[in-house]
Write a protein that holds these residues in place. Structure first.
Motif, PDB file in Angstrom:
ATOM      1  N   ASN A   1      -5.299   9.541  -3.714  1.00  0.00           N
ATOM      2  CA  ASN A   1      -6.050   8.585  -4.730  1.00  0.00           C
ATOM      3  C   ASN A   1      -7.637   8.487  -4.820  1.00  0.00           C
ATOM      4  O   ASN A   1      -8.661   8.195  -5.497  1.00  0.00           O
ATOM      5  N   VAL A   2      -8.421   9.837  -4.192  1.00  0.00           N
ATOM      6  CA  VAL A   2      -9.256  10.757  -4.362  1.00  0.00           C
ATOM      7  C   VAL A   2      -9.374  11.510  -5.135  1.00  0.00           C
ATOM      8  O   VAL A   2      -9.191  12.959  -5.145  1.00  0.00           O
ATOM      9  N   LYS A   3     -10.148  11.791  -6.219  1.00  0.00           N
ATOM     10  CA  LYS A   3      -9.980  12.577  -7.499  1.00  0.00           C
ATOM     11  C   LYS A   3     -11.340  13.501  -7.455  1.00  0.00           C
ATOM     12  O   LYS A   3     -11.148  14.156  -7.436  1.00  0.00           O
TER      13      LYS A   3
ATOM     14  N   LYS B   1     -12.677   7.708  -6.632  1.00  0.00           N
ATOM     15  CA  LYS B   1     -11.069   7.185  -7.261  1.00  0.00           C
ATOM     16  C   LYS B   1     -10.821   7.659  -7.928  1.00  0.00           C
ATOM     17  O   LYS B   1     -11.730   7.667  -9.184  1.00  0.00           O
ATOM     18  N   TYR B   2      -9.381   7.991  -8.436  1.00  0.00           N
ATOM     19  CA  TYR B   2      -8.604   7.434  -9.561  1.00  0.00           C
ATOM     20  C   TYR B   2      -8.722   5.912 -10.246  1.00  0.00           C
ATOM     21  O   TYR B   2      -9.604   6.178 -11.005  1.00  0.00           O
TER      22      TYR B   2
ATOM     23  N   TYR C   1      -9.524   2.292  -9.046  1.00  0.00           N
ATOM     24  CA  TYR C   1     -10.098   0.996  -8.930  1.00  0.00           C
ATOM     25  C   TYR C   1      -9.493   0.043  -8.522  1.00  0.00           C
ATOM     26  O   TYR C   1      -8.941  -0.508 -10.039  1.00  0.00           O
TER      27      TYR C   1
ATOM     28  N   GLU D   1      -8.573  -0.743   0.879  1.00  0.00           N
ATOM     29  CA  GLU D   1      -8.617   0.829   0.057  1.00  0.00           C
ATOM     30  C   GLU D   1      -9.138   1.995   0.698  1.00  0.00           C
ATOM     31  O   GLU D   1      -9.248   2.591   1.206  1.00  0.00           O
ATOM     32  N   ASN D   2     -10.318   1.459   0.474  1.00  0.00           N
ATOM     33  CA  ASN D   2     -11.402   2.210   0.605  1.00  0.00           C
ATOM     34  C   ASN D   2     -12.196   2.669   2.216  1.00  0.00           C
ATOM     35  O   ASN D   2     -12.094   3.543   2.776  1.00  0.00           O
TER      36      ASN D   2
ATOM     37  N   ILE E   1      -9.999   4.924   2.995  1.00  0.00           N
ATOM     38  CA  ILE E   1      -9.771   6.785   2.318  1.00  0.00           C
ATOM     39  C   ILE E   1     -11.293   7.116   3.483  1.00  0.00           C
ATOM     40  O   ILE E   1     -11.182   8.520   4.008  1.00  0.00           O
TER      41      ILE E   1
ATOM     42  N   ILE F   1     -18.247   5.300  -0.702  1.00  0.00           N
ATOM     43  CA  ILE F   1     -16.838   5.115  -1.773  1.00  0.00           C
ATOM     44  C   ILE F   1     -18.156   4.814  -3.551  1.00  0.00           C
ATOM     45  O   ILE F   1     -18.361   3.776  -3.355  1.00  0.00           O
TER      46      ILE F   1
END
Length: 957
Positions: A113-115, A142-143, A145, A155-156, A159, A182
Motif C-alpha cells: 500500500n505504499v505507492k 499510499k495507494y 486510504y 495502518e499509518n 507503515i 504520511i
C-alpha cells in the motif's frame, strides 16, 4: 565467420598434433640424425612420437574445455554464486541503498500500500547554517486510504514502523531518520459534459477517466523485467545498479517528484487523449478546502496543500457526470463503472505481477560433467607387436625380448604419470581457486590408470608387497616428489588469491603487513606462518566480498532486537568495517567488550601499592620445544608477600597504564625469560625481563619440566591475547543526538562577527525541537533584515536584557549577557538596526552557531554532522607498532566515504574500560522502541559521557 554453405577443408599442418609431431621430428633429426636415418611411420621411434603427440593433444583438448565444464567437473556439483570468487550479478553489482532514490525503491518494493515515497534532507542545503547534516525526512503516498479513521491511523503506524525497520537495516553511515509523514488524501470532485464515440459506453469511459486522471495526479511506479531493460539497450551494470528488489527493477526516471500545482488545462488535455472521447464541452474540478472546510472550485490552477496528495474521487452520484452519444445525453451507471474500474486496476496489477514473476537473474552458465581424469595409457596405444599392450608379450618370447618389453613399459611410465598429474591439476582447478577450503598444496597428482598391470615396475627392490601395498607405496613416491616441487605452495596460493582480488580491483599490502608482523612479533610468528595466515584472510575477504560489496555504505543497525548488543554475528558488521579489518589483517572482528575478553582469558589487573600485577592463569596448550638454559644459584630474592601466589599463577609487574602493553610485547619472546634454580630450596624461579634490563620473578615451580612448560604456555597464551585484542569500535556521532522532536536544541548569534562595534550575542529564549529551532532562526534573520521584529529592553532581577519578538509577540532571541543598566542595550539596538541592513541573509546564517543541549551543557552541532570516531585498544603488539597505526589509519581514510570525517584514537586498557562502560549500555538502550522520558534521559546521559570522551581525546590529540 562467414556461412559459405559448406565445411572448409582444414589446411595441412594446422592441428596441434601435426605441430607437435613436426617439431619433435625436427628435434630428433638434430639429435640422432647420424645414427637414425629413417623417419618413416614404420620406425618405432616415430610410432612412439606419434602416440605421445596424440596423448598431449588430448590433454590440450581437455585444457581448452569451457571453464564452466572444468569447474563443474572439478566441484562435482552445480556451481553457485560465490564459488571461486565468482558472484552472480544480483550479488556483486547491487548495493544497499546509497541515494535517496535507492531508499525510495526499496520502500516501494517491500511495503504494501505504499505507492510513492519522497525524501528530503532536514538541513536545507541552500542555507548556510552550520546545523545538523545527514537527517532524512520521509513523506509517503499510499495507494488506498481508509474511510475508517481508526483503521487509517493503525495502518499509518504500521507503515511508519516498516519504513523505520527497513531504514535501520540499510542505514548509511552517519545518517539517521528524522521523521516520517504520511500524505493525506485531497479528494477532487469532477463535473463534466463529454461527447463520446459510438464504440465506447459511458461506464467504461468514466472508469478510464478516473484511472487516467489519478495516474496523472499520482503516477504509478512501473516495474521492469531484466529482459525488458536489456531490449532497451541498458547494460548489466546499469540494470543492477542499486538495491536488490523483490519485484523486478525500477528506473530512476519513474520516481517523479510530487505534483505541486494542478493546472486545469493539463487535466482536460489528459482526458481528451482517452480512447472514445470526442469533445469536452464542460469540465469542472473542485475540492473541500482543508482549512475552511468549504467547497472550492479550481479556476485555472491549484497549488496542492503541503503534505497532501490529490485524488480524483469516485463520484457519490452521477448528477453532474454527463456523456453525449449521437446527440443523446445520459448519466453513467456508477455500479457498472465501479466494476469497470476494478477490471482496469486488475489489468495493471497483472502487468505488475508479470514483471515481478519474470526471471530477473542472470543464471550461472551450466557446465557439463567431463571425465577430465581419464587417460588411456600410451603403451596400450602401441601395436601388439611391441608386447606392452593388454595382450602383453608372448610367453614363449626370449628373456631378452621380455626384458625389452619391460624396459619400454618403464620408459613410457613417466610420460603417463606426467599426463596423469597434469589432468589431476586440471581436475582440481575448483579446489585450487576454492576460497572455502583449507588447501595447503598447489600441485596435484593421481594414480596411473594401469598401475595394477605394471606393479613389477614400481614395487621396491626385494620387497614382498601386496598389490594394495605397492599402490600405496607408489602414491607416497609420487606425492613426495610432488611435494618436493611444491615447496612454494603458500606463495602460489597467495598469487591465486591475489589474482581473484584483482578482478574486483582489490589488493592486500602483503609486504607491508609482513614487515609489520616481523617487527611486532620479533620472529615469534614466522614469516611463513604469517603468509599462511594472510592467505586465510584473503580467502575470507573473497568469500565475503558479495556481502562486503553490497553493504559497503551501510552502517550498524542499532535497532536489532537481540537480547544484547554483542554483534558476535559477523553478518551484522557493515561491509566497510569488515573490509578495513580484513585489509589490515584482523580476521576475528567482533563488537563485544575487549576488556571482558581479557578478563575471561584469565588476566586480572589489580592495584598493588603503586604498581599493578597481571595474573595469567595456567591453561593447557601444546607448544613447540623451548631451549632455555637453567642457571643454578644459591639465593634468589623474592617478595614474601607474593611468593605463595607465584606457585599458583604468573605475575607480571609494570606501570599502571602500560603494564598490559609491555607484557604482551615483551612476554611473547622466549629470550626475555630465564629460569634459575635455588639449590637450597630445590625450586625453579622463572624471571622475565620487560622493557628494562631488570628481571623480575614471575613464577615459581617445583620441577624443571614444569618451569619450562609454564614459559611455553605463557608465550602461547599471550599470542592468543594479542590476537583477540585486535578490534576497533565505531562511534557515529549522529547516533548520539537526542530526540529531534523534544526541546534539546538552541542557537547563538555573535553579532560582533558581522560588525566589531556590535558587542551583542543573541541566543535562543528557550530550548526547542530541531524543526522549531531552525524556524526560529529563519524568522529571526528574516525579521531583522526586513525590520519587522520588535526590539525591547526587559528588566529582570537586578539587571536588564535585550529581547527580540516577532509580530505575534513571540520571543525569537534574547541577549546572552545581561546588563546592569538598560543604556548599553538600547545603544546596541540602534546600532543593530542601522548595520543589519548591510548584510546578506547567507552572511548572517554563516555565523549562527547551533547547539544540542544535554541538560544545560551545549554541544556544537558540527560535532554530529557526518563524523565518526574509531576507538582502538592500544595493547596488542601490532597495535603498538607505529607503522601499523599509520597503515591502519590510511586504510580507514581510503575506505570510508570522503564526506565523513573520521577520528582515530588508540586507548589504554583503563580508557577502553571506561569507554565500554558507557558504550555498551548506550547501545542496549538504543534498541528500546518508543522510549519513555526516563529512558530517553538515560540514553542522553550515556551519550553525553561518550561525547565528553571524544571531546577530551580530540583536545589531547
Amino acid at each position: 565467420m562467414d556461412n559459405k554453405g559448406y565445411i572448409s577443408k582444414r589446411k595441412k599442418g594446422t592441428s596441434l598434433y601435426e605441430e607437435l609431431h613436426k617439431e619433435a621430428l625436427e628435434i630428433l633429426q638434430k639429435l640422432s640424425g647420424e645414427v637414425w636415418t629413417d623417419y618413416n611411420e614404420h620406425d618405432p621411434g616415430v610410432t612412439l612420437l606419434e602416440n605421445i603427440s596424440y596423448a598431449i593433444t588430448e590433454v590440450a583438448h581437455k585444457a581448452k574445455l569451457p571453464i564452466q565444464d572444468l569447474l563443474h567437473s572439478s566441484k562435482g556439483e552445480v556451481l553457485t554464486s560465490g564459488d571461486n570468487g565468482f558472484f552472480v550479478a544480483s550479488d556483486i553489482l547491487t548495493t544497499s541503498p546509497i541515494t535517496f532514490n535507492d531508499y525510495r525503491k526499496l520502500w516501494i518494493d517491500l511495503i504494501p500500500n505504499v505507492k510513492n515515497v519522497w525524501i528530503y534532507p532536514v538541513d536545507d542545503y541552500e542555507q548556510e547554517l552550520q546545523n545538523l547534516k545527514g537527517l532524512l525526512h520521509v513523506f509517503v503516498e499510499k495507494y488506498n486510504y481508509h474511510s475508517d479513521p481508526e483503521k487509517e491511523v493503525a495502518e499509518n503506524e504500521n507503515i511508519k514502523a516498516q519504513i523505520t525497520n527497513i531504514y535501520h537495516e540499510n542505514r548509511n553511515l552517519c545518517e539517521d531518520l528524522y521523521g516520517i509523514e504520511i500524505f493525506k488524501p485531497l479528494s477532487l470532485a469532477m463535473q463534466f459534459r463529454i461527447v463520446l464515440t459510438n464504440e465506447i459506453d459511458g461506464e467504461e469511459a468514466l472508469a478510464n477517466i478516473l484511472h487516467t486522471v489519478n495516474n496523472f495526479l499520482a503516477p504509478e511506479i512501473n516495474y521492469h523485467s531484466l529482459d525488458q531493460l536489456r531490449k532497451e539497450g541498458l547494460s548489466t551494470n546499469e540494470i543492477f545498479n542499486g538495491p536488490s528488489l523483490e519485484n523486478g527493477f525500477i528506473k530512476d526516471e519513474s520516481l517523479k517528484d510530487p505534483l505541486e500545482v494542478i493546472n486545469l488545462s493539463d487535466i482536460i488535455k489528459v482526458i481528451s487523449k482517452i480512447k472514445g472521447v470526442v469533445n469536452i464541452n464542460y469540465f469542472s474540478l473542485s475540492y473541500i478546502n482543508p482549512e475552511t472546510k468549504k467547497e472550492q472550485v479550481i479556476e485555472e490552477n491549484f497549488k496542492v496543500p503541503k503534505n497532501m496528495t490529490a485524488r480524483a474521487a469516485f463520484p457519490s452520484n452521477n448528477t453532474n457526470i454527463i456523456f453525449e452519444n449521437s446527440e443523446v445525453s445520459f448519466h453513467p451507471n456508477l455500479t457498472q463503472t465501479k466494476k469497470q474500474l476494478s477490471f482496469i486496476q486488475a489489468l495493471d496489477a497483472s502487468k505488475f505481477k508479470a514483471a515481478s514473476n519474470s526471471q530477473n537473474q542472470i543464471a550461472i552458465p551450466e557446465g557439463k560433467v567431463q571425465d577430465i581424469n581419464y587417460h588411456y595409457p600410451i603403451r596400450k596405444q602401441l601395436p601388439e607387436l611391441y608386447g606392452v599392450g593388454d595382450r602383453g608379450i608372448s610367453a614363449s618370447a626370449s628373456p631378452l625380448r621380455q626384458a625389452q618389453a619391460k624396459q619400454l613399459k618403464a620408459y613410457l611410465l613417466p610420460f603417463d604419470q606426467l599426463i596423469i598429474n597434469f589432468l589431476a591439476q586440471l581436475s582440481n582447478i575448483y579446489k585450487l581457486y576454492d576460497v572455502h577450503g583449507n588447501l595447503d598444496t598447489s600441485y596435484f597428482t593421481n594414480s596411473l590408470p594401469d598401475i595394477q598391470e605394471i606393479l613389477e615396475l614400481i614395487e621396491p627392490q626385494d620387497a614382498n608387497f601386496s598389490i594394495e601395498e605397492t599402490k600405496r607405496y607408489w602414491d607416497i613416491v609420487t606425492n613426495d616428489l610432488n611435494g618436493f616441487f611444491d615447496n612454494k605452495a603458500s606463495q602460489r596460493l597467495n598469487k591465486v588469491a591475489d589474482q581473484l582480488l584483482v578482478r574486483y580491483n582489490e589488493s592486500f599490502q602483503t609486504y607491508s603487513l609482513l614487515k609489520i608482523n616481523t617487527t611486532s612479533y620479533q620472529g615469534v610468528i614466522s614469516e611463513q606462518v604469517f603468509k599462511e595466515y594472510l592467505l586465510a584472510v584473503k580467502q575470507e575477504f573473497i568469500r565475503a566480498y558479495g556481502g562486503i560489496s553490497y553493504n559497503r555504505a551501510k552502517s550498524f543497525n542499532y535497532k536489532i532486537e537481540e537480547t544484547d548488543f554483542t554483534l558476535e554475528n559477523y553478518a551484522e558488521i557493515p561491509g566497510v568495517f569488515k573490509k578495513i579489518a580484513l585489509l589490515t589483517g584482523i580476521s576475528e572482528l567482533s563488537y563485544i567488550s575487549v576488556t571482558e575478553i581479557i578478563e575471561e582469558l584469565g588476566i586480572l589487573i589489580h592495584p598493588q601499592s603503586i604498581e599493578l600485577d597481571i595474573i595469567i592463569q595456567e591453561i593447557e596448550i601444546d607448544t613447540p620445544e623451548l631451549h632455555i638454559e637453567i642457571e643454578e644459584v644459591s639465593v634468589v630474592v623474592e617478595d614474601d608477600n607474593t611468593k605463595e601466589n607465584l606457585f599458583e599463577a604468573v605475575h607480571f609487574v609494570g606501570k599502571e597504564y602500560t603494564v598490559l602493553n609491555h607484557v604482551l610485547k615483551h612476554g611473547i619472546n622466549a629470550d626475555n625469560y630465564s629460569i634459575k634454580r635455588n639449590r637450597e630450596e630445590d625450586l625453579y624461579y622463572i624471571l622475565h625481563r620487560g622493557e628494562t634490563e631488570k628481571s623480575t620473578i614471575v613464577h615459581i615451580s617445583e620441577r624443571r619440566e614444569e618451569a619450562i612448560e609454564v614459559v611455553k604456555k605463557v608465550i602461547d597464551f599471550l599470542l592468543i591475547v594479542n590476537q583477540k585484542s585486535e578490534t576497533f569500535f565505531v562511534l557515529e556521532h549522529t547516533m548520539l543526538l537526542p530526540s529531534f522532536s523534544e526541546d534539546y536544541f538552541g542557537f547563538e548569534l555573535d553579532l560582533a562577527e558581522l560588525d566589531s562595534d556590535l558587542d551583542l550575542v543573541l541566543v535562543h529564549p528557550n530550548q526547542k525541537s530541531l524543526k522549531a529551532r531552525d524556524k526560529n532562526i529563519d524568522d529571526l534573520i528574516e525579521g531583522m533584515l526586513n525590520n519587522i521584529v520588535l526590539y525591547s529592553v526587559e528588566s529582570i532581577t537586578g539587571a536588564y536584557r535585550l529581547s527580540i519578538r516577532n509580530e505575534r509577540g513571540e520571543v525569537l532571541a534574547i541577549s546572552k549577557n545581561d546588563s546592569l543598566t538598560e543604556f548599553p542595550l538600547r545603544n546596541s539596538i540602534e546600532k543593530l538596526k542601522k548595520s543589519i541592513v548591510n548584510f546578506e541573509k547567507e552572511t548572517i546564517e554563516e555565523i549562527v552557531k547551533c547547539f544540542v543541549f544535554y541538560g544545560t551543557i551545549p554541544v556544537d552541532e558540527t560535532f554530529f554532522s557526518f563524523r565518526m570516531s574509531l576507538m582502538m585498544p592500544s595493547w596488542s603488539v601490532r597495535f603498538q607498532n607505529e607503522n601499523f597505526r599509520k597503515f591502519f589509519e590510511n586504510t580507514v581514510y581510503e575506505e570510508l566515504p570522503i564526506h565523513i570525517r573520521s577520528d582515530l584514537f588508540w586507548l589504554s586498557f583503563n580508557d577502553v574500560q571506561i569507554f565500554e562502560s558507557y558504550y555498551f549500555k548506550w547501545l542496549e538502550l538504543l534498541k528500546i522502541k518508543n522510549p519513555d522520558t526516563a529512558i530517553q534521559e538515560e540514553i542522553n546521559e550515556y551519550a553525553y559521557e561518550l561525547i565528553t570522551i571524544v571531546q577530551k581525546l580530540n583536545a589531547e590529540a
